[in-house]
Design a protein around this motif. Sequence first.
Motif, PDB file in Angstrom:
ATOM      1  N   ARG A  45    -117.102 176.561  87.982  1.00  0.00           N
ATOM      2  CA  ARG A  45    -116.539 177.135  89.211  1.00  0.00           C
ATOM      3  C   ARG A  45    -116.048 176.042  90.156  1.00  0.00           C
ATOM      4  O   ARG A  45    -114.995 176.186  90.791  1.00  0.00           O
ATOM      5  N   ARG A  46    -116.791 174.961  90.240  1.00  0.00           N
ATOM      6  CA  ARG A  46    -116.373 173.874  91.128  1.00  0.00           C
ATOM      7  C   ARG A  46    -115.087 173.216  90.651  1.00  0.00           C
ATOM      8  O   ARG A  46    -114.176 172.943  91.444  1.00  0.00           O
ATOM      9  N   MET A  47    -115.011 172.954  89.351  1.00  0.00           N
ATOM     10  CA  MET A  47    -113.801 172.330  88.826  1.00  0.00           C
ATOM     11  C   MET A  47    -112.601 173.250  88.981  1.00  0.00           C
ATOM     12  O   MET A  47    -111.497 172.811  89.331  1.00  0.00           O
ATOM     13  N   ALA A  48    -112.794 174.560  88.740  1.00  0.00           N
ATOM     14  CA  ALA A  48    -111.689 175.521  88.896  1.00  0.00           C
ATOM     15  C   ALA A  48    -111.271 175.631  90.355  1.00  0.00           C
ATOM     16  O   ALA A  48    -110.076 175.724  90.669  1.00  0.00           O
ATOM     17  N   ALA A  49    -112.252 175.612  91.259  1.00  0.00           N
ATOM     18  CA  ALA A  49    -111.933 175.734  92.680  1.00  0.00           C
ATOM     19  C   ALA A  49    -111.098 174.555  93.161  1.00  0.00           C
ATOM     20  O   ALA A  49    -110.140 174.717  93.920  1.00  0.00           O
ATOM     21  N   LEU A  50    -111.429 173.366  92.702  1.00  0.00           N
ATOM     22  CA  LEU A  50    -110.701 172.180  93.150  1.00  0.00           C
ATOM     23  C   LEU A  50    -109.376 171.982  92.428  1.00  0.00           C
ATOM     24  O   LEU A  50    -108.536 171.207  92.877  1.00  0.00           O
ATOM     25  N   ALA A  51    -109.190 172.688  91.311  1.00  0.00           N
ATOM     26  CA  ALA A  51    -107.965 172.488  90.528  1.00  0.00           C
ATOM     27  C   ALA A  51    -106.747 173.145  91.168  1.00  0.00           C
ATOM     28  O   ALA A  51    -105.614 172.781  90.864  1.00  0.00           O
ATOM     29  N   HIS A  52    -106.951 174.133  92.047  1.00  0.00           N
ATOM     30  CA  HIS A  52    -105.828 174.845  92.651  1.00  0.00           C
ATOM     31  C   HIS A  52    -105.118 173.939  93.654  1.00  0.00           C
ATOM     32  O   HIS A  52    -105.767 173.337  94.527  1.00  0.00           O
ATOM     33  N   PRO A  53    -103.784 173.804  93.579  1.00  0.00           N
ATOM     34  CA  PRO A  53    -103.073 172.857  94.464  1.00  0.00           C
ATOM     35  C   PRO A  53    -103.242 173.169  95.951  1.00  0.00           C
ATOM     36  O   PRO A  53    -103.331 172.250  96.764  1.00  0.00           O
ATOM     37  N   VAL A  54    -103.272 174.448  96.324  1.00  0.00           N
ATOM     38  CA  VAL A  54    -103.436 174.792  97.742  1.00  0.00           C
ATOM     39  C   VAL A  54    -104.828 174.389  98.217  1.00  0.00           C
ATOM     40  O   VAL A  54    -104.998 173.811  99.303  1.00  0.00           O
ATOM     41  N   ARG A  55    -105.831 174.641  97.395  1.00  0.00           N
ATOM     42  CA  ARG A  55    -107.181 174.291  97.802  1.00  0.00           C
ATOM     43  C   ARG A  55    -107.363 172.777  97.846  1.00  0.00           C
ATOM     44  O   ARG A  55    -108.153 172.251  98.639  1.00  0.00           O
ATOM     45  N   MET A  56    -106.644 172.061  96.997  1.00  0.00           N
ATOM     46  CA  MET A  56    -106.684 170.602  97.073  1.00  0.00           C
ATOM     47  C   MET A  56    -106.145 170.124  98.410  1.00  0.00           C
ATOM     48  O   MET A  56    -106.701 169.217  99.036  1.00  0.00           O
ATOM     49  N   ARG A  57    -105.066 170.744  98.886  1.00  0.00           N
ATOM     50  CA  ARG A  57    -104.509 170.359 100.184  1.00  0.00           C
ATOM     51  C   ARG A  57    -105.458 170.716 101.316  1.00  0.00           C
ATOM     52  O   ARG A  57    -105.617 169.961 102.271  1.00  0.00           O
ATOM     53  N   LEU A  58    -106.084 171.878 101.208  1.00  0.00           N
ATOM     54  CA  LEU A  58    -107.060 172.266 102.233  1.00  0.00           C
ATOM     55  C   LEU A  58    -108.225 171.277 102.261  1.00  0.00           C
ATOM     56  O   LEU A  58    -108.728 170.915 103.339  1.00  0.00           O
ATOM     57  N   CYS A  59    -108.654 170.840 101.096  1.00  0.00           N
ATOM     58  CA  CYS A  59    -109.777 169.910 101.022  1.00  0.00           C
ATOM     59  C   CYS A  59    -109.441 168.575 101.688  1.00  0.00           C
ATOM     60  O   CYS A  59    -110.343 167.899 102.215  1.00  0.00           O
ATOM     61  N   ARG A  60    -108.187 168.197 101.659  1.00  0.00           N
ATOM     62  CA  ARG A  60    -107.798 166.950 102.327  1.00  0.00           C
ATOM     63  C   ARG A  60    -108.119 167.021 103.815  1.00  0.00           C
ATOM     64  O   ARG A  60    -108.584 166.047 104.414  1.00  0.00           O
ATOM     65  N   TYR A  61    -107.868 168.184 104.424  1.00  0.00           N
ATOM     66  CA  TYR A  61    -108.218 168.376 105.830  1.00  0.00           C
ATOM     67  C   TYR A  61    -109.729 168.494 106.005  1.00  0.00           C
ATOM     68  O   TYR A  61    -110.324 167.878 106.884  1.00  0.00           O
ATOM     69  N   LEU A  62    -110.325 169.325 105.166  1.00  0.00           N
ATOM     70  CA  LEU A  62    -111.745 169.640 105.333  1.00  0.00           C
ATOM     71  C   LEU A  62    -112.644 168.433 105.076  1.00  0.00           C
ATOM     72  O   LEU A  62    -113.788 168.411 105.528  1.00  0.00           O
TER      73      LEU A  62
END
Length: 367
Positions: free
Chosen positions: A285-302
């Motif tokens: 689940r963690r790897m799938a969650a981080l694999a999405h390009p939009v969520r990767m961009r959100l993580c940059r902020y978070l």
Amino acid sequence: MSVTIDITGLPTDRITVAISPLGELGMALHALAEPAHHPALQGWATAVSARLEPGLADRLCEVDFLWRATISDVFLPFAALPGQSLPGATLAEELDLLDKLTDQQFVDAALEVSCGVSYGRLAPHILADAAARDRALELVSARGPRRACFAQRLIEDPPRIRAWFRRLMEDCEEAFFADTWARLRHQLAADARHKAELLRHKGLGPALAATSTAVSLDEEAGRISVDKLTVGHARAAESGLALVPTSLGGPHLLVLHRHGWRPVLHYPLAASGMAALSSVDLLSRRMAALAHPVRMRLCRYLARGPYTTGELADAHGLTPPEVSRHLASLRKAGLLTTQRRGRYVQYQLDLGVVARLGGEFIEGVLR
């Protein structure tokens, strides 16, 4: 996915906890062959490799398939012998147990990795079945001429190759393993005593829980489950169950579940301060969650600080519901922390969890 061991009808006195010098030698050889799997042992591996005589190093390379991709069952021979509940106390005693295996048992176990021999279920023996033998030689030919030549010699003359293998293990003991075992065996014996005490006074569940967070017991179903990226099954009622600690084996958690052999849980000692292992499902689940390009961009902020849904939506040109769905995926994977500020909820990336993902991925694949 998991490897399960059916313990229905298994009496507690058929469960043993013991150390295995031959099993630890197998782990030592693996750490020498794959130092990247064991970063904490790289200093030891470098020192041992540097002082190996060229002749011994060359002989080890000839059969490193026995311990490189996985650890062959030949390193736990007691599991194949009816009535043999414990490993030998010394390497010599364990090699004596190895000599008690039939040629069929030794050949099948030795060629398990290279030749795709069926594991965990009843299948034709390589020495007894011409089709199985031809199939094994066909598969091993893809692994290179040296390995194919060794497999051919093993099939043609098992006693000679078994004697050669014993001498190889004895030479390893003289070259480096005697010193290593003298350093490790007291720690391993103390861990085995601790698990045996847990088993005696608190039961199998607490004893298994102390081996690894990846091991669980369903008492109602009479089943042990080992969380691994593979599927397998064994029964322990007739043969018993053995728990064997290893100091050099982490992060590998091995389950011997060969058909007709006693199931063995070969578990690593917990490293001091090591965080609990995540389940394979949570890791996925963690790897799938981080694999999405939009969520990767959100993580940059978070990763830089806490943000509300509205702030993230405005910064990325998304609607708040879209951001909420992505945040929900990250939260479900345990990657975010939250804090409430009045009527607003702020989200932030849990850097401690994310920092472990590289290590967790390796642990999950190798477990």
